[in-house]
Write a protein that holds these residues in place. Structure first.
Motif, PDB file in Angstrom:
ATOM      1  N   GLN A 137     -17.659  85.857  85.245  1.00 28.06           N
ATOM      2  CA  GLN A 137     -18.874  86.203  85.980  1.00 28.06           C
ATOM      3  C   GLN A 137     -20.060  86.414  85.050  1.00 28.06           C
ATOM      4  O   GLN A 137     -21.194  86.029  85.360  1.00 28.06           O
ATOM      5  N   GLN A 154     -18.815  86.603  93.202  1.00 31.03           N
ATOM      6  CA  GLN A 154     -19.516  85.403  92.749  1.00 31.03           C
ATOM      7  C   GLN A 154     -18.578  84.330  92.202  1.00 31.03           C
ATOM      8  O   GLN A 154     -19.027  83.300  91.714  1.00 31.03           O
ATOM      9  N   ALA A 156     -15.097  81.736  92.464  1.00 29.01           N
ATOM     10  CA  ALA A 156     -14.161  80.984  93.303  1.00 29.01           C
ATOM     11  C   ALA A 156     -12.804  80.996  92.616  1.00 29.01           C
ATOM     12  O   ALA A 156     -12.710  80.792  91.406  1.00 29.01           O
ATOM     13  N   LYS A 274     -19.106  80.269  91.317  1.00 31.19           N
ATOM     14  CA  LYS A 274     -19.341  79.492  92.534  1.00 31.19           C
ATOM     15  C   LYS A 274     -20.449  78.460  92.372  1.00 31.19           C
ATOM     16  O   LYS A 274     -20.564  77.537  93.179  1.00 31.19           O
ATOM     17  N   LEU A 297      -8.288  76.782  97.683  1.00 31.17           N
ATOM     18  CA  LEU A 297      -9.155  77.949  97.474  1.00 31.17           C
ATOM     19  C   LEU A 297      -8.507  79.150  98.115  1.00 31.17           C
ATOM     20  O   LEU A 297      -8.107  79.105  99.282  1.00 31.17           O
ATOM     21  N   ASP A 300     -13.039  83.471  99.528  1.00 34.35           N
ATOM     22  CA  ASP A 300     -14.255  82.880 100.071  1.00 34.35           C
ATOM     23  C   ASP A 300     -15.448  83.260  99.200  1.00 34.35           C
ATOM     24  O   ASP A 300     -15.486  84.320  98.610  1.00 34.35           O
TER      25      ASP A 300
END
Length: 300
Positions: A137, A154, A156, A274, A297, A300
């Motif tokens: 991140q 933030q 995935a 993301k 995935l 979300d």
């Protein structure tokens, strides 16, 4: 500003001890004091106060410290980038990887990636899974390979593969045709080595205690040390099969079945920002997608 002086300040501020800073930097203690005086003179403000044999940052020193560290980090980053360019690298890929993945699947991934893209300078940070999300991140890593789903919004997170947990006991060196020991007896007569992997121990211990088993436990926070303890007869443990597959093959451990006990599974995950990935990162993701389709995935 002399970067050597700045380096001395950062180390002295971290250690809060001029003697220890001198040892860390391989310079004389009077040189440390001289560097600090030069910096204070240039800035026009006192950075340290002496308290006995130690030093403490003044409010001004505390305020200046993150800026000094950032300047040094940028300089080191620039030097590393220049050195990589001189060595023929055209791009850079920074990975944050859990120890378990580093010991198992990472070697094959790096072999494949470096063979296809030899002009990429790869750096790998081996850190615990809980640290990987924050590193990705913050941009300190381009992607992460972890054993737990990160909590950062933030990011995935994609499932790579599941890994079953198995009950591992030391090999007794006896007759290969002899019946396997009873798993419950092994648990109650040997020390159970716990919490060597994130994610499943609390639930597993609850299951074991609900069966009325009298357990003697020992927390051993690293898988490698747990394996060494098992090999030396110091205990038994529940470990991911991928972490002990070679040990099982070489007859250092025995995997005991646990009828009536539902063992959990753990998984390996790919963690990405993301935002759109660079071409260098996407190439690594493509290799993972080919090895572990379909990369679903999981957040979300």
């Amino acid at each position: 500003m002399d970067l050597r002086v700045l380096q001395t300040f950062v180390v002295a501020a971290t250690t809060e001890n001029f003697h220890q800073a001198a040892e860390t930097l391989f310079i004389a203690q009077p040189t440390v004091s001289q560097h600090i005086r030069l910096l204070e003179k240039e800035l026009g403000i006192e950075l340290f106060v002496r308290i006995g044999k130690r030093v403490r940052l003044t409010p001004a020193g505390k305020r200046f410290f993150p800026h000094a560290k950032s300047l040094l980090d940028q300089w080191h980053s620039g030097m590393e980038d220049l050195l990589a360019w001189r060595q023929g690298y055209q791009d850079r890929l920074q990975l944050a990887v859990s120890p378990t993945i580093a010991r198992t699947s990472l070697l094959h991934l790096i072999h494949r990636y470096t063979k296809l893209y030899p002009d990429v300078d790869i750096s790998i940070k081996i850190v615990e899974s809980i640290e990987i999300g924050p590193l990705v991140q913050s941009g300190q890593a381009d992607l992460g390979l972890t054993r737990m789903i990160p909590g950062e919004f933030q990011l995935a997170c994609y499932l790579l593969h599941d890994d079953p947990i198995v009950f591992a006991v030391p090999h007794n060196g006896g007759d290969m045709e002899a019946p396997l020991p009873d798993w419950e007896q092994e648990l109650t007569t040997k020390r159970l080595l716990t919490h060597n992997h994130p994610g499943y121990w609390d639930e597993l211990l609850l299951q074991l205690r609900q069966r009325g088993l009298a357990l003697r436990t020992m927390v051993v926070s690293q898988t490698d040390i747990t394996k060494r303890f098992i090999e030396e007869g110091l205990g038994v443990s529940f470990l991911p099969r991928s972490a002990i597959s070679r040990d099982l093959f070489e007859n250092r451990f025995i995997e005991l079945p646990t009828p009536g006990l539902e063992l959990p599974k753990v998984a390996s995950y790919l963690v990405l920002p993301k935002v759109s990935a660079s071409e260098t990162v996407q190439r690594f993701v493509d290799i993972l997608a080919a090895l572990y389709p379909p990369l679903p995935l999981v957040n979300d």
